[in-house]
Motif scaffolding. Structure first.
Motif, PDB file in Angstrom:
ATOM      1  N   PHE A  52       0.822  -1.206   0.000  1.00 45.03           N
ATOM      2  CA  PHE A  52       0.000   0.000   0.000  1.00 45.03           C
ATOM      3  C   PHE A  52       0.862   1.265   0.000  1.00 45.03           C
ATOM      4  O   PHE A  52       0.367   2.361   0.267  1.00 45.03           O
ATOM      5  N   LEU A  53       2.136   1.087  -0.306  1.00 44.62           N
ATOM      6  CA  LEU A  53       3.072   2.208  -0.386  1.00 44.62           C
ATOM      7  C   LEU A  53       3.655   2.274  -1.797  1.00 44.62           C
ATOM      8  O   LEU A  53       3.767   1.248  -2.465  1.00 44.62           O
ATOM      9  N   HIS A  54       4.050   3.475  -2.216  1.00 42.36           N
ATOM     10  CA  HIS A  54       4.642   3.643  -3.548  1.00 42.36           C
ATOM     11  C   HIS A  54       5.828   4.592  -3.480  1.00 42.36           C
ATOM     12  O   HIS A  54       5.891   5.464  -2.602  1.00 42.36           O
ATOM     13  N   GLY A  55       6.741   4.417  -4.425  1.00 41.08           N
ATOM     14  CA  GLY A  55       7.974   5.194  -4.408  1.00 41.08           C
ATOM     15  C   GLY A  55       7.801   6.636  -4.831  1.00 41.08           C
ATOM     16  O   GLY A  55       8.498   7.524  -4.341  1.00 41.08           O
ATOM     17  N   ASP A  56       6.868   6.886  -5.759  1.00 43.29           N
ATOM     18  CA  ASP A  56       6.636   8.251  -6.226  1.00 43.29           C
ATOM     19  C   ASP A  56       5.260   8.323  -6.868  1.00 43.29           C
ATOM     20  O   ASP A  56       4.550   7.315  -6.979  1.00 43.29           O
ATOM     21  N   ILE A  57       4.871   9.516  -7.286  1.00 48.71           N
ATOM     22  CA  ILE A  57       3.524   9.725  -7.815  1.00 48.71           C
ATOM     23  C   ILE A  57       3.296   8.964  -9.118  1.00 48.71           C
ATOM     24  O   ILE A  57       2.191   8.462  -9.378  1.00 48.71           O
ATOM     25  N   THR A  58       4.331   8.821  -9.942  1.00 52.42           N
ATOM     26  CA  THR A  58       4.184   8.076 -11.207  1.00 52.42           C
ATOM     27  C   THR A  58       3.886   6.609 -10.931  1.00 52.42           C
ATOM     28  O   THR A  58       3.002   5.999 -11.562  1.00 52.42           O
ATOM     29  N   HIS A  59       4.621   6.032  -9.999  1.00 49.62           N
ATOM     30  CA  HIS A  59       4.418   4.640  -9.589  1.00 49.62           C
ATOM     31  C   HIS A  59       2.990   4.440  -9.090  1.00 49.62           C
ATOM     32  O   HIS A  59       2.294   3.493  -9.467  1.00 49.62           O
ATOM     33  N   LEU A  60       2.536   5.345  -8.233  1.00 51.49           N
ATOM     34  CA  LEU A  60       1.185   5.273  -7.672  1.00 51.49           C
ATOM     35  C   LEU A  60       0.131   5.401  -8.762  1.00 51.49           C
ATOM     36  O   LEU A  60      -0.824   4.609  -8.822  1.00 51.49           O
ATOM     37  N   LEU A  61       0.274   6.391  -9.637  1.00 55.72           N
ATOM     38  CA  LEU A  61      -0.717   6.628 -10.680  1.00 55.72           C
ATOM     39  C   LEU A  61      -0.819   5.450 -11.650  1.00 55.72           C
ATOM     40  O   LEU A  61      -1.919   5.060 -12.058  1.00 55.72           O
ATOM     41  N   PHE A  62       0.324   4.882 -12.013  1.00 57.57           N
ATOM     42  CA  PHE A  62       0.308   3.754 -12.954  1.00 57.57           C
ATOM     43  C   PHE A  62      -0.474   2.573 -12.371  1.00 57.57           C
ATOM     44  O   PHE A  62      -1.321   1.980 -13.048  1.00 57.57           O
ATOM     45  N   ASN A  63      -0.195   2.251 -11.100  1.00 55.86           N
ATOM     46  CA  ASN A  63      -0.901   1.129 -10.477  1.00 55.86           C
ATOM     47  C   ASN A  63      -2.382   1.420 -10.292  1.00 55.86           C
ATOM     48  O   ASN A  63      -3.237   0.551 -10.535  1.00 55.86           O
ATOM     49  N   MET A  64      -2.719   2.633  -9.870  1.00 58.00           N
ATOM     50  CA  MET A  64      -4.122   2.955  -9.624  1.00 58.00           C
ATOM     51  C   MET A  64      -4.920   3.065 -10.917  1.00 58.00           C
ATOM     52  O   MET A  64      -6.097   2.709 -10.964  1.00 58.00           O
ATOM     53  N   LEU A  65      -4.298   3.538 -11.979  1.00 60.10           N
ATOM     54  CA  LEU A  65      -4.988   3.588 -13.267  1.00 60.10           C
ATOM     55  C   LEU A  65      -5.275   2.185 -13.783  1.00 60.10           C
ATOM     56  O   LEU A  65      -6.357   1.910 -14.320  1.00 60.10           O
ATOM     57  N   HIS A 107      19.652  -6.401   2.244  1.00 58.61           N
ATOM     58  CA  HIS A 107      19.366  -4.988   2.008  1.00 58.61           C
ATOM     59  C   HIS A 107      18.283  -4.764   0.944  1.00 58.61           C
ATOM     60  O   HIS A 107      17.922  -3.615   0.671  1.00 58.61           O
ATOM     61  N   TYR A 108      17.767  -5.853   0.375  1.00 58.02           N
ATOM     62  CA  TYR A 108      16.759  -5.709  -0.689  1.00 58.02           C
ATOM     63  C   TYR A 108      15.467  -5.143  -0.118  1.00 58.02           C
ATOM     64  O   TYR A 108      14.917  -5.649   0.873  1.00 58.02           O
ATOM     65  N   SER A 109      14.963  -4.092  -0.747  1.00 62.67           N
ATOM     66  CA  SER A 109      13.709  -3.460  -0.339  1.00 62.67           C
ATOM     67  C   SER A 109      12.813  -3.276  -1.558  1.00 62.67           C
ATOM     68  O   SER A 109      13.296  -3.178  -2.693  1.00 62.67           O
ATOM     69  N   ALA A 110      11.512  -3.224  -1.314  1.00 67.53           N
ATOM     70  CA  ALA A 110      10.558  -3.018  -2.403  1.00 67.53           C
ATOM     71  C   ALA A 110       9.262  -2.463  -1.811  1.00 67.53           C
ATOM     72  O   ALA A 110       9.036  -2.518  -0.603  1.00 67.53           O
ATOM     73  N   LEU A 111       8.435  -1.937  -2.682  1.00 68.06           N
ATOM     74  CA  LEU A 111       7.131  -1.419  -2.267  1.00 68.06           C
ATOM     75  C   LEU A 111       6.251  -1.271  -3.487  1.00 68.06           C
ATOM     76  O   LEU A 111       6.740  -1.269  -4.610  1.00 68.06           O
ATOM     77  N   GLY A 112       4.945  -1.186  -3.261  1.00 64.78           N
ATOM     78  CA  GLY A 112       4.034  -0.987  -4.374  1.00 64.78           C
ATOM     79  C   GLY A 112       2.938  -2.034  -4.459  1.00 64.78           C
ATOM     80  O   GLY A 112       3.081  -3.150  -3.955  1.00 64.78           O
ATOM     81  N   ALA A 113       1.854  -1.660  -5.120  1.00 73.11           N
ATOM     82  CA  ALA A 113       0.693  -2.537  -5.279  1.00 73.11           C
ATOM     83  C   ALA A 113       0.760  -3.370  -6.553  1.00 73.11           C
ATOM     84  O   ALA A 113      -0.223  -4.011  -6.925  1.00 73.11           O
ATOM     85  N   SER A 114       1.915  -3.385  -7.206  1.00 76.80           N
ATOM     86  CA  SER A 114       2.009  -4.023  -8.526  1.00 76.80           C
ATOM     87  C   SER A 114       1.636  -5.495  -8.502  1.00 76.80           C
ATOM     88  O   SER A 114       1.009  -5.994  -9.448  1.00 76.80           O
ATOM     89  N   GLY A 115       2.030  -6.217  -7.464  1.00 80.18           N
ATOM     90  CA  GLY A 115       1.680  -7.635  -7.383  1.00 80.18           C
ATOM     91  C   GLY A 115       0.181  -7.838  -7.310  1.00 80.18           C
ATOM     92  O   GLY A 115      -0.401  -8.663  -8.026  1.00 80.18           O
ATOM     93  N   ALA A 116      -0.475  -7.066  -6.429  1.00 79.19           N
ATOM     94  CA  ALA A 116      -1.925  -7.160  -6.277  1.00 79.19           C
ATOM     95  C   ALA A 116      -2.637  -6.746  -7.555  1.00 79.19           C
ATOM     96  O   ALA A 116      -3.587  -7.408  -8.010  1.00 79.19           O
ATOM     97  N   VAL A 117      -2.190  -5.658  -8.154  1.00 79.28           N
ATOM     98  CA  VAL A 117      -2.808  -5.164  -9.384  1.00 79.28           C
ATOM     99  C   VAL A 117      -2.599  -6.147 -10.531  1.00 79.28           C
ATOM    100  O   VAL A 117      -3.492  -6.365 -11.355  1.00 79.28           O
ATOM    101  N   SER A 118      -1.424  -6.779 -10.575  1.00 80.46           N
ATOM    102  CA  SER A 118      -1.169  -7.790 -11.606  1.00 80.46           C
ATOM    103  C   SER A 118      -2.134  -8.957 -11.460  1.00 80.46           C
ATOM    104  O   SER A 118      -2.590  -9.528 -12.462  1.00 80.46           O
ATOM    105  N   GLY A 119      -2.446  -9.323 -10.224  1.00 84.69           N
ATOM    106  CA  GLY A 119      -3.411 -10.396  -9.990  1.00 84.69           C
ATOM    107  C   GLY A 119      -4.786 -10.045 -10.518  1.00 84.69           C
ATOM    108  O   GLY A 119      -5.475 -10.882 -11.130  1.00 84.69           O
ATOM    109  N   ILE A 120      -5.213  -8.803 -10.293  1.00 81.31           N
ATOM    110  CA  ILE A 120      -6.515  -8.350 -10.796  1.00 81.31           C
ATOM    111  C   ILE A 120      -6.504  -8.287 -12.318  1.00 81.31           C
ATOM    112  O   ILE A 120      -7.466  -8.689 -12.987  1.00 81.31           O
ATOM    113  N   LEU A 121      -5.414  -7.793 -12.889  1.00 83.66           N
ATOM    114  CA  LEU A 121      -5.285  -7.730 -14.348  1.00 83.66           C
ATOM    115  C   LEU A 121      -5.388  -9.124 -14.959  1.00 83.66           C
ATOM    116  O   LEU A 121      -6.130  -9.342 -15.921  1.00 83.66           O
TER     117      LEU A 121
END
Length: 216
Positions: A52-65, A107-121
């Motif tokens: 439920f976190l994103h790195g920047d506004i572009t990342h957030l907008l792409f997933n939410m769109l 040290h590997y880190s990640a964030l974003g709804a891409s996995g969840a959104v990919s499942g819906i797609l």
């Protein structure tokens, strides 16, 4: 958003509000993002909260769109409760696959709804494999199942080559979860669209074989 299903609006807000806070609050972001070292130290909640976190506004907008365009397709076909099941399971399975491939990288880190959104797609594509989609730089519509297959094949390539600052493994895991759960919920698809289901399953089987052979 007035024409969206209430659950779609709720999920979008659940992504937008924490993401906006994270943009301005590094402590908050670091506390809840996906991080191998923190997860290994018992902070398993990060497997969920990072979605439920994103790195920047572009990342957030792409997933939410992407969610905006495909969420209601899934909800209208299988209902809001199963939509939530697919969304959460895809988020968790995407992060689980990411953890598997990066478990020795503290040290590997990640964030974003891409996995969840990919499942819906992938669920939407499986429910309506003949839907027409437009892809950047391709001036003609492409069948949904072809996009789905290409998406997973590209994810495998991205995982193997460590391509860009993108969680290809989370994308793949989420899409695979959406595919499997949708088939469980709608087994008639396997009978009605047998060839397409088999074709869409090929990248998932390929990743399993490549992992077993140590090729990825």
């Amino acid at each position: 958003m007035t024409n969206l299903e209430p659950v779609t609006i709720a999920i979008i807000l659940a992504n937008v509000l924490p993401s906006l806070k994270g943009f301005d609050d590094q402590y908050f972001l670091n506390k809840y993002l996906f991080n191998i070292s923190a997860i290994n130290n018992g902070q398993h909640f990060r497997m969920f909260t990072s979605g439920f976190l994103h790195g920047d506004i572009t990342h957030l907008l792409f997933n939410m769109l992407t969610l905006y365009f495909f969420a209601d397709v899934v909800i209208g076909t299988i209902g809001p409760q199963y939509f939530i099941l697919i969304y959460v399971a895809s988020l968790l399975f995407g992060n689980a696959l990411s953890y598997y491939f990066h478990r020795n990288e503290p040290h590997y880190s990640a964030l974003g709804a891409s996995g969840a959104v990919s499942g819906i797609l992938y669920a939407a594509i499986l429910l309506y494999p003949d839907m027409s989609l437009y892809i950047m730089f391709i001036p003609i519509p492409v069948k949904g199942y072809i996009v789905g297959i290409g998406y997973l094949l590209f994810s495998i390539y991205g995982m193997k080559k460590r391509l860009g600052n993108i969680g290809h493994d989370a994308h793949f895991g989420g899409a695979a979860a959406g595919f499997i759960i949708t088939l469980i919920l709608r087994p008639n698809i396997l009978v009605q669209e047998t060839a397409i289901v088999i074709l869409m399953a090929i990248p998932i089987i390929a990743l399993f074989i490549m992992t077993k052979l140590g090729k990825i």
